[in-house]
Design a protein around this motif. Structure first.
Motif, PDB file in Angstrom:
ATOM      1  N   MET A   1      21.387  -3.184   0.283  1.00  0.00           N
ATOM      2  CA  MET A   1      20.663  -4.144   1.105  1.00  0.00           C
ATOM      3  C   MET A   1      19.606  -4.821   0.243  1.00  0.00           C
ATOM      4  O   MET A   1      18.812  -4.144  -0.417  1.00  0.00           O
ATOM      5  N   ARG A   2      19.612  -6.150   0.237  1.00  0.00           N
ATOM      6  CA  ARG A   2      18.587  -6.921  -0.466  1.00  0.00           C
ATOM      7  C   ARG A   2      17.720  -7.610   0.581  1.00  0.00           C
ATOM      8  O   ARG A   2      18.233  -8.245   1.508  1.00  0.00           O
ATOM      9  N   LEU A   3      16.412  -7.486   0.404  1.00  0.00           N
ATOM     10  CA  LEU A   3      15.478  -8.012   1.392  1.00  0.00           C
ATOM     11  C   LEU A   3      14.437  -8.887   0.703  1.00  0.00           C
ATOM     12  O   LEU A   3      13.834  -8.463  -0.289  1.00  0.00           O
ATOM     13  N   ARG A   4      14.255 -10.085   1.213  1.00  0.00           N
ATOM     14  CA  ARG A   4      13.226 -11.004   0.722  1.00  0.00           C
ATOM     15  C   ARG A   4      12.278 -11.283   1.879  1.00  0.00           C
ATOM     16  O   ARG A   4      12.708 -11.636   2.980  1.00  0.00           O
ATOM     17  N   ALA A   5      10.963 -11.125   1.656  1.00  0.00           N
ATOM     18  CA  ALA A   5       9.996 -11.298   2.739  1.00  0.00           C
ATOM     19  C   ALA A   5       8.617 -11.565   2.159  1.00  0.00           C
ATOM     20  O   ALA A   5       8.385 -11.409   0.952  1.00  0.00           O
ATOM     21  N   LEU A   6       7.695 -11.972   3.028  1.00  0.00           N
ATOM     22  CA  LEU A   6       6.299 -12.125   2.628  1.00  0.00           C
ATOM     23  C   LEU A   6       5.725 -10.765   2.280  1.00  0.00           C
ATOM     24  O   LEU A   6       5.856  -9.799   3.037  1.00  0.00           O
ATOM     25  N   ASP A   7       5.092 -10.696   1.119  1.00  0.00           N
ATOM     26  CA  ASP A   7       4.463  -9.449   0.715  1.00  0.00           C
ATOM     27  C   ASP A   7       3.262  -9.183   1.608  1.00  0.00           C
ATOM     28  O   ASP A   7       2.522 -10.097   1.976  1.00  0.00           O
ATOM     29  N   ARG A   8       3.083  -7.949   1.954  1.00  0.00           N
ATOM     30  CA  ARG A   8       1.878  -7.547   2.683  1.00  0.00           C
ATOM     31  C   ARG A   8       1.697  -6.052   2.522  1.00  0.00           C
ATOM     32  O   ARG A   8       2.675  -5.323   2.315  1.00  0.00           O
ATOM     33  N   PRO A   9       0.475  -5.575   2.597  1.00  0.00           N
ATOM     34  CA  PRO A   9       0.251  -4.138   2.479  1.00  0.00           C
ATOM     35  C   PRO A   9       1.025  -3.379   3.554  1.00  0.00           C
ATOM     36  O   PRO A   9       1.037  -3.765   4.722  1.00  0.00           O
ATOM     37  N   GLY A  10       1.685  -2.310   3.172  1.00  0.00           N
ATOM     38  CA  GLY A  10       2.393  -1.480   4.140  1.00  0.00           C
ATOM     39  C   GLY A  10       3.795  -1.943   4.456  1.00  0.00           C
ATOM     40  O   GLY A  10       4.454  -1.373   5.340  1.00  0.00           O
ATOM     41  N   LEU A  11       4.302  -2.973   3.756  1.00  0.00           N
ATOM     42  CA  LEU A  11       5.632  -3.484   4.074  1.00  0.00           C
ATOM     43  C   LEU A  11       6.698  -2.412   3.856  1.00  0.00           C
ATOM     44  O   LEU A  11       7.585  -2.220   4.701  1.00  0.00           O
ATOM     45  N   LEU A  12       6.639  -1.703   2.739  1.00  0.00           N
ATOM     46  CA  LEU A  12       7.650  -0.694   2.468  1.00  0.00           C
ATOM     47  C   LEU A  12       7.586   0.436   3.496  1.00  0.00           C
ATOM     48  O   LEU A  12       8.616   0.989   3.899  1.00  0.00           O
ATOM     49  N   SER A  13       6.373   0.760   3.932  1.00  0.00           N
ATOM     50  CA  SER A  13       6.223   1.765   4.975  1.00  0.00           C
ATOM     51  C   SER A  13       6.883   1.299   6.273  1.00  0.00           C
ATOM     52  O   SER A  13       7.546   2.076   6.968  1.00  0.00           O
ATOM     53  N   THR A  14       6.726   0.011   6.597  1.00  0.00           N
ATOM     54  CA  THR A  14       7.375  -0.545   7.791  1.00  0.00           C
ATOM     55  C   THR A  14       8.893  -0.454   7.671  1.00  0.00           C
ATOM     56  O   THR A  14       9.587  -0.080   8.630  1.00  0.00           O
ATOM     57  N   ILE A  15       9.424  -0.799   6.492  1.00  0.00           N
ATOM     58  CA  ILE A  15      10.868  -0.723   6.283  1.00  0.00           C
ATOM     59  C   ILE A  15      11.344   0.725   6.438  1.00  0.00           C
ATOM     60  O   ILE A  15      12.365   1.000   7.080  1.00  0.00           O
ATOM     61  N   GLY A  16      10.592   1.664   5.836  1.00  0.00           N
ATOM     62  CA  GLY A  16      10.956   3.070   5.957  1.00  0.00           C
ATOM     63  C   GLY A  16      10.952   3.544   7.398  1.00  0.00           C
ATOM     64  O   GLY A  16      11.818   4.324   7.814  1.00  0.00           O
ATOM     65  N   HIS A  17      10.002   3.063   8.184  1.00  0.00           N
ATOM     66  CA  HIS A  17       9.911   3.409   9.604  1.00  0.00           C
ATOM     67  C   HIS A  17      11.164   2.949  10.350  1.00  0.00           C
ATOM     68  O   HIS A  17      11.759   3.700  11.141  1.00  0.00           O
ATOM     69  N   VAL A  18      11.594   1.704  10.078  1.00  0.00           N
ATOM     70  CA  VAL A  18      12.777   1.160  10.748  1.00  0.00           C
ATOM     71  C   VAL A  18      14.031   1.939  10.332  1.00  0.00           C
ATOM     72  O   VAL A  18      14.877   2.283  11.169  1.00  0.00           O
ATOM     73  N   LEU A  19      14.157   2.222   9.042  1.00  0.00           N
ATOM     74  CA  LEU A  19      15.327   2.958   8.568  1.00  0.00           C
ATOM     75  C   LEU A  19      15.399   4.340   9.219  1.00  0.00           C
ATOM     76  O   LEU A  19      16.489   4.815   9.587  1.00  0.00           O
ATOM     77  N   ALA A  20      14.246   4.982   9.388  1.00  0.00           N
ATOM     78  CA  ALA A  20      14.230   6.293  10.032  1.00  0.00           C
ATOM     79  C   ALA A  20      14.651   6.192  11.491  1.00  0.00           C
ATOM     80  O   ALA A  20      15.422   7.025  11.994  1.00  0.00           O
TER      81      ALA A  20
END
Length: 891
Positions: free
Chosen positions: A824-843
């Motif tokens: 999966m390739r993801l392009r988005a606006l950078d912001r603090p906590g973005l990877l944490s948000t992605i991890g939350h959704v994947l979980a």
């Protein structure tokens, strides 16, 4: 500096003519009425804004604003009973003293007070100042005697500068004249010391405001080429020549009429920009903030065009203006150096070093005014001479003017002249001074004329957080960085790159690639392809062989290839390396591309370069070199790579006294991916911690503050569960860490071995050993020992600059090699906590993360994840659709 023909208390400018008569009478009849005076202050500002919207000349507006404030201050001064005291004087100083007031400019006044006075007078002065604040005139004020003024001015050049702008407003005129006499050059700050101090001040200011942060959001007043540079000329003119107006430099022979008009046009543009900034921000704001740049572009009438956004057109106009003003400033300061600082005797006898040029006072000078007209190639020859004679300090102001005046001779005929072509290539082949002379050629307009494609990128700014410089400035930074790799005194910065550069044949090919790599920005289409065409044409017409021309064109076309491969792909995958090697083909191309990539990244934005990216590029370079040495026809032998990694790791473990049979038993639970994605050193580090570990001693957290990968490495060994990636990324985000890489390995026994490579947020540095490492370890242990629900995504406040960018979130899926996972390739606006948000959704979706590669470019991220369902199954169409919807909703 007073406007033309002004006398104390008057401004010789076209009248700003709102209806003032009735207001004046009403205010005169109602002294002390705060509401009436406040309304008048607001009316003045609204009339200013309306005048701007109606297109009124900017000089009328800012001088007219000063006139209106003058009238209010004089009226209030009289109403407070201060007008009749013969030892009291009210004066305007600073910018207000020059008669220049933008909507939110400082309004600086000084009250000169001499002799003994009744305490009641100080109460009236205090009442006067307080009343000004009450009605919305936020003055900066001081009350001083003439002796106080001279003492403070003598000690502080800034105070002295403010005071030489002084303009009479009210009170005893003879006191004002006494004050002016006390600060004359024969009393304090003679013109030589004044100029030397102001020159040092400007140089320090340029260094400060020329830094990266100020390039992205330049300061229209303080930045290089800004309004302060024009004021600098005015101050020196006033102090040294006693002139009241910059235009007097024309009659003094320091400025030509055209140069004066250019300076005034530039000043008027910057005045309009500053006025609009104050109006749009509703406060004093001299920075072109991102959230105002687009509004300014609209205010100035720019509209989006194909491949050229309105904001970028506006910023190009701005940067070209300040570049022109900076060049004029340099020209005039060179004149002032000769007139004020230089020893006149040193200028008497020039030394001829060439038939067309001589050295006078340490500076290169044309032998006569017709040099360039008689022999146009001298427009390039002058820069080649500076390379050959590094002892020469620069070019004399008179010769700079001649170069600027004869730039028009650089036309098609000039560019086709074999002599000119050879001179230009000589400059690029010189052993020293390439960057400094290209920069000088750019400042004087020669480079853009010789390379018209380069002329089109001058001042061009890209509206993002990735590119900190205009395209022309970035290009010359890349040339500088490439040349820096050759210098022994900087070898410690990039030892591998320095070694490679030392072995280059015809290094001018690297300089040419750097010069052309972004030359087609803003034209539309693929700038790499267009630039490669330009580079090929140039090389073919400047004596390069077909092979050399082809290499330069390939480098321009492929200048992003190595950085994109290293940062966005999994370079531990032999197939990725093989694919890159097939693009590169030869060792020579690899060497040149590696050097160009380093120079390009470091020249784009200094904040982008860190040890992690350095390590990625070195790893890719070495891996590709091995492939090329082995031969492109030889496919990667993964089994051999795994055997070699295991053998090296076993040797390291055995050195530490551990049982190698136990290590093999541990490794039997791990698949081949573990040995492909980790180095022998990392595997040995894991093994030394895991082998003596009791079965129930989980989770295990290891932290290595600095590794050969240029990052801090965090190893997590724990029981596997779907929430573990979300928990770890949430904790690391809360700790203020940026995750740049993640590798997740699951054992047959239901354990997970997760490796996270991190850097400190913002600075791109590895973490400190000791307390910081222990803080990370303890925080992760606490997080992983928690039970229950999936943690909420960690978040930090969105930085101001990121709020004003629109980046569409894009999500793409593709099958991974082997068919047991999905990329999966993801392009988005950078912001603090973005990877944490992605991890939350994947979980929440019950999806496992096997690897994650995090790439940030300015305001946007381009991340890559290898995902699977529990049990190592790829995501089907329904899984992908559900994940896409959930991610778009969360992001």
């Amino acid at each position: 500096m007073n406007p033309a023909g002004s006398t104390p208390g008057e401004l010789d400018t076209p009248a700003f003519t709102p209806d003032w008569g009735e207001d004046y009478q009403r205010l005169s009849r109602n002294p002390g009425n705060i509401a009436l005076f406040r309304d008048r202050r607001r009316a003045i500002l609204e009339q200013q804004y309306q005048g701007f919207r109606d297109g009124m000349p900017i000089a009328e507006l800012i001088h007219g604003h000063a006139r209106r404030i003058d009238e209010l201050l004089k009226l209030i001064w009289a109403q407070k009973g201060l007008a009749d005291d013969d030892q009291l004087c009210l004066i305007a100083v600073g910018g207000y003293g020059r008669g220049e007031l933008h909507p939110a400019s400082d309004i600086d006044i000084q009250i000169i007070l001499e002799g003994e006075h009744d305490p009641a007078l100080f109460d009236r002065i205090s009442d006067f100042v307080t009343f000004l604040w009450d009605i919305g005139i936020e003055v900066g004020h001081s009350v001083r005697s003439i002796d106080d003024c001279t003492r403070e001015a003598r000690d502080d050049i800034t105070v002295a500068t403010n005071l030489i702008e002084a303009r009479y407003l009210a009170g005893h005129l003879s006191l004002f004249n006494d004050f002016r006499g006390a600060i004359e050059p024969d009393r304090i700050w003679d013109s030589r010391s004044f100029y030397a101090a102001k020159l040092a001040e400007q140089q320090a200011r340029h260094r400060r405001f020329g830094e990266t942060a100020y390039r992205l959001e330049p300061n229209v007043k303080e930045g290089p080429g800004g309004l302060r540079d024009i004021q600098m000329i005015g101050w020196v003119t006033k102090r040294h020549y006693g002139a009241e107006r910059i235009e007097e430099l024309v009659s003094l022979g320091f400025l030509r009429e055209g140069e004066f008009r250019e300076m005034m046009e530039g000043q008027n543009f910057l005045w309009r920009v500053r006025f609009a900034l104050h109006m749009l921000a509703g406060r004093r704001e001299d920075r072109l903030l991102f959230d105002l740049q687009r509004q300014l572009a609209n205010t100035f009438g720019f509209v989006d065009q194909n491949h050229n956004r309105a904001v970028e057109q506006f910023m190009q106009r701005y940067f070209r203006t300040i570049n022109d003003l900076e060049r004029l400033n340099e020209l005039l300061l060179q004149h002032f150096n000769e007139a004020i600082l230089d020893d006149p005797e040193a200028l008497q006898d020039p030394v001829r070093i060439h038939q067309r040029f001589q050295v006078r006072g340490g500076y290169l000078e044309a032998a006569h005014d017709q040099v360039f007209m008689i022999y146009p190639p001298a427009l390039l020859e002058v820069f080649r001479l500076l390379q050959e004679h590094p002892e020469i300090q620069g070019i004399r102001a008179s010769t700079i003017r001649l170069i600027r005046a004869h730039r028009h001779l650089i036309d098609g005929h000039f560019r086709r002249n074999p002599v000119c072509r050879e001179l230009f290539m000589d400059i690029l082949r010189a052993p020293r001074g390439i960057t400094s002379q290209l920069r000088r050629m750019n400042r004087y307009g020669v480079l853009g004329n010789y390379l018209p494609a380069f002329g089109r990128i001058i001042g061009r700014m890209q509206y993002d957080l990735f590119h900190a410089y205009t395209v022309d400035e970035h290009t010359l930074n890349v040339v500088r960085n490439a040349r820096r790799l050759a210098l022994p005194e900087f070898a410690h910065e990039q030892p591998l790159a320095h070694q490679i550069y030392s072995g280059l044949v015809r290094p001018e090919r690297l300089v040419l690639a750097a010069l052309f790599h972004d030359i087609a920005k803003g034209r539309g289409g693929d700038h790499s392809e267009l630039g490669a065409h330009d580079a090929l044409h140039f090389c073919q017409h400047h004596g390069l062989s077909d092979a050399d021309a082809g290499l330069v064109a390939w480098l321009v076309r492929s200048h992003l290839l190595m950085s994109l491969t290293a940062q966005r792909k999994d370079i531990s995958d032999p197939e990725v390396v093989m694919g890159f090697a097939r693009e590169v083909v030869t060792r020579e191309r690899l060497d040149f591309l590696y050097l160009l990539t380093i120079a390009d990244i470091r020249g784009t934005n200094p904040e982008l370069w860190n040890s992690w990216k350095d390590s990625l590029l070195q790893t890719l370079y070495h891996a590709t070199r091995n492939v090329l040495d082995r031969g492109l026809d030889t496919p990667p032998d993964m089994d051999e790579q795994i055997r070699q990694t295991r053998t090296e790791a076993l040797a390291l473990i055995e050195q530490q006294g551990f049982d190698t049979d136990q290590a093999r038993k541990l490794w039997d639970e791990l698949d081949d991916e573990y040995f492909l994605r980790h180095s022998a050193d990392e595997i040995a580090w894991h093994g030394r911690a895991l082998l003596p570990l009791p079965p129930d001693a989980l989770p295990l957290i290891l932290v290595r503050p600095k590794t050969s990968r240029g990052s801090t490495e965090i190893f997590v060994y724990a029981s596997d569960h779907p929430r573990i990636f979300a928990r770890i990324t949430s904790a690391l985000t809360q700790l203020g860490l940026d995750i740049v890489d993640a590798r997740i390995i699951t054992t047959a026994g239901g354990r997970t071995l997760d490796t996270f490579l991190v850097l400190e947020s913002g600075g791109g540095q590895t973490v400190d050993a000791g307390y910081r490492s222990e803080e990370i370890r303890q925080s992760l242990e606490r997080e992983l020992e928690r039970e229950g629900t999936i943690p909420n995504p960690a978040s930090r406040q969105l930085p101001r600059r990121l709020k004003h960018f629109d980046v569409d979130t894009q999500i793409e899926f593709e099958p991974a090699a082997g068919g047991q996972a999905t990329r999966m390739r993801l392009r988005a606006l950078d912001r603090p906590g973005l990877l944490s948000t992605i991890g939350h959704v994947l979980a929440e979706q019950g999806i496992d993360v096997r690897t994650a590669r995090i790439a940030t470019a300015g305001e946007q991220v381009e991340d890559s994840f290898l995902l699977s369902r529990p049990g190592s199954a790829a995501l089907d169409d329904e899984d992908q659709a559900g994940l896409r919807k959930a991610l778009l909703g969360a992001i």
